[in-house]
Design a protein around this motif. Structure first.
Motif, short mmCIF file in Angstrom:
data_model
loop_
_atom_site.label_atom_id
_atom_site.label_comp_id
_atom_site.label_asym_id
_atom_site.label_seq_id
_atom_site.Cartn_x
_atom_site.Cartn_y
_atom_site.Cartn_z
N GLN A 58 -75.80 -14.38 37.92
CA GLN A 58 -75.32 -13.13 38.51
C GLN A 58 -75.43 -13.16 40.02
OE1 GLN A 58 -77.40 -13.32 35.93
NE2 GLN A 58 -77.04 -11.69 34.41
N GLU A 98 -75.00 -12.63 28.30
CA GLU A 98 -74.94 -11.21 27.99
C GLU A 98 -76.33 -10.60 28.09
OE1 GLU A 98 -72.45 -9.16 27.36
OE2 GLU A 98 -70.99 -10.76 27.75
N SER A 99 -76.43 -9.52 28.84
CA SER A 99 -77.72 -8.85 28.97
C SER A 99 -78.09 -8.16 27.67
CB SER A 99 -77.67 -7.84 30.12
OG SER A 99 -78.85 -7.07 30.15
N ALA A 103 -77.74 -0.01 29.58
CA ALA A 103 -77.91 0.75 30.82
C ALA A 103 -77.75 2.24 30.55
CB ALA A 103 -76.88 0.30 31.86
N SER A 105 -76.22 5.79 31.62
CA SER A 105 -74.95 6.13 32.24
C SER A 105 -75.19 7.06 33.42
CB SER A 105 -74.05 6.83 31.22
OG SER A 105 -74.58 8.11 30.89
N ARG A 241 -81.12 -1.25 34.98
CA ARG A 241 -79.84 -1.83 34.58
C ARG A 241 -78.67 -0.98 35.09
NH1 ARG A 241 -78.26 -6.89 33.56
NH2 ARG A 241 -76.02 -6.65 33.34
N TYR A 244 -78.32 -1.89 38.71
CA TYR A 244 -77.73 -3.22 38.91
C TYR A 244 -76.21 -3.20 38.67
CZ TYR A 244 -76.88 -8.21 38.57
OH TYR A 244 -76.38 -9.46 38.77
N ASP A 245 -75.79 -2.58 37.58
CA ASP A 245 -74.36 -2.52 37.27
C ASP A 245 -73.60 -1.74 38.33
OD1 ASP A 245 -74.92 -3.95 35.00
OD2 ASP A 245 -74.72 -2.26 33.62
N THR A 246 -74.18 -0.62 38.78
CA THR A 246 -73.52 0.22 39.78
C THR A 246 -73.48 -0.47 41.13
OG1 THR A 246 -74.31 2.19 38.62
CG2 THR A 246 -73.51 2.50 40.87
N THR A 248 -73.75 -3.69 41.85
CA THR A 248 -72.88 -4.86 41.83
C THR A 248 -71.41 -4.46 41.91
OG1 THR A 248 -74.48 -6.12 40.52
CG2 THR A 248 -72.21 -6.91 40.50
#
Length: 248
Positions: A58, A98-99, A103, A105, A241, A244-246, A248
């Motif tokens: 990542q 795959e994590s 996460a 929302s 999580r 991290y998703d947001t 990234t």
């Protein structure tokens, strides 16, 4: 600047051999073009091959995107004649695993913030979901770690002497007002030592990771979050999580 930004800067230093990325002399570093390409690929070989660093896929993909975007910017501004990073996607194909961690929302985070009633609770949510800190890092946060005196084109950050990948920094894109409210709440206590989540028992200067987890799960229950999200109970890890998703 955060870990990926530091890594990006290091890649550019290796690629260009020059610290000032905005100097006029940067134009001369792109001639002839094959030398710029060779240097760029050498920088990513440096990232890819040294087992001692062992960066995650990542992180490597993120740095690749940043470097490519940076060179596209230089080409667009006519600072550089070509993008030596354009072939990196075919050359370096890091496979993402795959994590196993789901996460929260954005709606879950809003519910948590709406349920907070004190600066402590607000800072708990911001530190986990807004700064992406681990529960143990939140528990041990100290005011001395916050660096606000930064350049105009940078953002405040939290400095860590020891993280998973060694020393590091985390950008504080927002939430300093909530931190200040928490500091004001604590500053009236003459015995306060600077930890933003001090231990009430006094056995340790700050609370434990388990305390942070318990506080969060209590708040999650009050906010009526689902008991399980993709098989996992709401926890600080699911907040991280989300961050991290947001981010990234």
């Amino acid at each position: 600047m955060d870990f990926a930004k530091q890594l990006f800067k290091r890649v550019l230093q290796i690629t260009l051999g020059f610290d000032n990325l905005f100097a006029k002399e940067i134009r001369d570093l792109f001639a002839p073009s094959y030398e710029a390409v060779d240097a760029c690929y050498a920088a990513f070989d440096w990232l890819n091959e040294d087992a001692d660093r062992a960066y995650s896929a990542q992180t490597l993909q993120r740095v690749r995107r940043i470097v490519d975007a940076w060179y596209q910017h230089l080409v667009g501004r006519r600072v550089a004649a070509m993008n030596p990073a354009s072939g990196l996607y075919n050359e370096f194909k890091w496979e993402l695993e795959e994590s196993s961690t789901p996460a929260l929302s954005a709606a879950h985070i809003r519910k948590l913030m709406q349920m907070t009633t004190t600066p402590r609770e607000q800072l708990l949510v911001v530190a986990l979901a807004g700064w992406g800190l681990r529960a143990s890092e939140v528990a041990a946060l100290h005011v001395s770690q916050f660096n606000r005196d930064v350049a105009d084109d940078d953002v405040p950050y939290i400095a860590f002497e020891n993280r998973k990948n060694g020393p590091g920094e985390v950008s504080v894109l927002f939430g300093l007002d909530i931190l200040d409210a928490r500091i004001d709440e604590l500053a009236s206590d003459e015995t306060w030592t600077g930890y933003v989540f001090p231990s009430p028992q006094g056995e340790t200067p700050h609370v434990t990771r388990d305390t942070i987890r318990n506080w969060f799960q209590t708040l999650a229950a009050e906010a009526d979050l689902p008991e399980h999200i993709d098989g996992e109970r709401p926890s600080p890890q699911l907040c991280r999580r989300f961050w991290y998703d947001t981010y990234t």
